[in-house]
Design a protein around this motif. Structure first.
Motif, PDB file in Angstrom:
ATOM      1  N   ILE A   1       4.071   6.582  -2.887  1.00 20.32           N
ATOM      2  CA  ILE A   1       3.000   5.640  -2.525  1.00 20.32           C
ATOM      3  C   ILE A   1       3.220   5.114  -1.112  1.00 20.32           C
ATOM      4  N   VAL A   2       4.467   4.761  -0.798  1.00 20.77           N
ATOM      5  CA  VAL A   2       4.794   4.251   0.542  1.00 20.77           C
ATOM      6  C   VAL A   2       4.443   5.292   1.604  1.00 20.77           C
ATOM      7  N   GLU A   3       4.892   6.511   1.394  1.00 23.54           N
ATOM      8  CA  GLU A   3       4.654   7.555   2.394  1.00 23.54           C
ATOM      9  C   GLU A   3       3.164   7.834   2.564  1.00 23.54           C
ATOM     10  N   HIS A   4       2.413   7.843   1.470  1.00 21.85           N
ATOM     11  CA  HIS A   4       0.971   8.076   1.542  1.00 21.85           C
ATOM     12  C   HIS A   4       0.276   6.955   2.321  1.00 21.85           C
ATOM     13  N   TYR A   5       0.677   5.718   2.047  1.00 27.17           N
ATOM     14  CA  TYR A   5       0.105   4.557   2.746  1.00 27.17           C
ATOM     15  C   TYR A   5       0.382   4.648   4.246  1.00 27.17           C
ATOM     16  N   LYS A   6       1.601   5.010   4.600  1.00 21.37           N
ATOM     17  CA  LYS A   6       1.970   5.078   6.015  1.00 21.37           C
ATOM     18  C   LYS A   6       1.261   6.235   6.715  1.00 21.37           C
ATOM     19  N   GLU A   7       1.143   7.341   6.026  1.00 19.40           N
ATOM     20  CA  GLU A   7       0.496   8.515   6.627  1.00 19.40           C
ATOM     21  C   GLU A   7      -0.984   8.271   6.901  1.00 19.40           C
ATOM     22  N   GLU A   8      -1.659   7.564   5.999  1.00 14.91           N
ATOM     23  CA  GLU A   8      -3.094   7.316   6.202  1.00 14.91           C
ATOM     24  C   GLU A   8      -3.344   6.415   7.408  1.00 14.91           C
TER      25      GLU A   8
END
Length: 451
Positions: A396-403
């Motif tokens: 979830i963290v990585e997805h949030y940062k990537e977006e």
């Protein structure tokens, strides 16, 4: 140099003067006990050497105090050479008395009468719980203040130590940092030591280095002061149900071992005292002891928030891209705070709640900027206690940062996030109380509501 060290050196000078009087008495008798006199001379020499080494360790070579102590040792030796010559013995005793006056005078002159205060934060993100006290000490002309960040360890589920962390490089530029290996606690014996981690070995997730456990630090200072790194919601001292949820904070090793404990309010002071009374004999003398030890003076965390202005903050460029609208004005900034407790209690349900929150704020990104700040110990805790949950959380963290439509803040500077934000949304935490103090709207998230 601490006042404690100054007192120790002057006390030793007093001891040498008493020994000199005993020496004079022994050497003026008709029959001299040479064996006893030699032992007394040896004891005096050992004391003088200890004093000289301590002064050189703290002040370097070439001081008048050490020179006078060297003269003192030389006269002691000369006395051993004239033991059988009464007239020369008297001359040497007179010289010794004069030398001791010089020793006391040079120590009083070269060892200043100043306080030495040491601050021992472990996580840079929690420095705000000590900063205003440090600033007051640093601005005091009669006090030398040292900030010494200490190492800490993540812990495995069996209690053993895992990875070591040292965050000495993460403090604000205006805070002069001393490395913990460069400060000799035994030699310097600071007058006061301030801590904000009270747990010693009792924390299941992290531990400061055992040298810095409160039960060990007590031997190196005259006053060990504990100030909590957290702020709790205010509780009525008569509300037993509410107190049950925080009573464990009142009996940690730091509270028990400290010489002084500073808590956020007078009501919280009453709660601490009442809870501690339940774990002791409950006598009037015991109550007086806790009342004289615990002070409801407020939290430095509040001082920090109220003294920090938005216009003084350095906002990262990548944050500004998210915060600013096309016309240069700022969107409303919502501080989203997620806690360790919610993740542990709700597991996958909490992860689903977070995804729901992100979906809603993503749709509103033209008018609202989300600043997500998870608890600073979330990785160490969840990775140790719930490894599977940590994998899903990390995705979830990585997805949030990537977006890239929202801000992710895992820096040590919690105050920047607090001051920048217009409102608070998220779990219960000490940030709620700080936002309320700063006059910001607060909404607590409900994991059962997904829309």
């Amino acid at each position: 140099m601490s006042r404690a060290v100054r007192r120790q050196l002057l006390s030793m000078a007093d001891t040498l003067e008493k020994a000199n009087r005993a020496l004079k008495d022994a050497l003026t008798r008709n029959v001299v006990n040479e064996e006893g006199v030699v032992q007394l001379l040896a004891d005096c020499q050992d004391t003088a050497i200890y004093m000289g080494n301590k002064i050189e360790t703290l002040y370097g070579e070439g001081t008048d105090s050490v020179a006078r102590l060297e003269d003192f040792c030389e006269i002691l030796y000369e006395i051993t050479q004239v033991m059988g010559i009464p007239e020369q013995r008297r001359e040497k005793l007179k010289a010794l008395a004069g030398n001791l006056k010089q020793v006391r005078r040079t120590i009083s002159s070269e060892v200043p009468d100043r306080l030495e205060a040491v601050f021992l934060p472990y996580k840079a993100s929690m420095w705000d719980s000590l900063e205003s006290v440090w600033q007051a000490a640093d601005e005091d002309e009669d006090c030398d203040a040292y900030v010494i960040p200490i190492p800490y360890y993540d812990k495995n589920s069996d209690g053993s130590f895992r990875e070591m962390h040292y965050e000495g490089e993460e403090y604000p530029e205006y805070v002069p940092v001393t490395h913990y290996e460069d400060y000799d606690f035994a030699e310097r014996h600071p007058d006061m030591i301030f801590i904000h981690n009270p747990y010693d070995e009792c924390n299941y997730v992290t531990s400061v280095d055992p040298f810095f456990y409160t039960k060990n630090l007590k031997q190196f200072t005259d006053k060990l002061v504990y100030i909590p790194y957290f702020i709790l919601g205010e509780i009525n001292p008569e509300d037993e149900n509410a107190i049950k949820g925080m009573s464990h904070f009142c009996t940690t090793p730091g509270v028990v071992n400290a010489d002084a404990v500073i808590v956020q309010s007078e009501d919280m002071r009453k709660i601490y005292i009442n809870e501690l009374m339940k774990h002791t004999d409950g006598s009037a003398a015991q109550r007086k002891y806790w009342e004289n030890k615990i002070y409801g003076l407020g939290s430095p965390k509040v001082d920090k928030i109220l003294s920090t202005r938005r216009e003084d903050l350095e906002v990262p460029g990548e944050w500004l891209k998210i915060i600013q609208k096309d016309d240069g004005s700022w969107k409303k900034i919502i501080l989203y705070n997620t806690s360790i407790g919610s993740l542990l209690a709700q597991d996958e349900k909490m992860l689903a709640k977070m995804k729901s929150v992100f979906g809603i704020f993503k749709e509103s990104q033209d008018e609202v900027a989300l600043l997500w700040r998870p608890h600073p110990l979330v990785k160490a805790t969840i990775e140790s206690m719930r490894p599977r949950l940590w994998m899903d959380y990390s995705e979830i963290v990585e997805h949030y940062k990537e977006e890239g439509w929202g801000i992710y803040d895992d820096t040590a500077d919690v105050d920047r996030a607090m001051v920048l934000s217009d409102a608070y949304y998220g779990d219960w935490s000490s940030l709620v109380y700080l936002c309320q103090k700063a006059g910001k709207p607060v909404m607590i998230q409900n994991v059962e509501i997904m829309d």
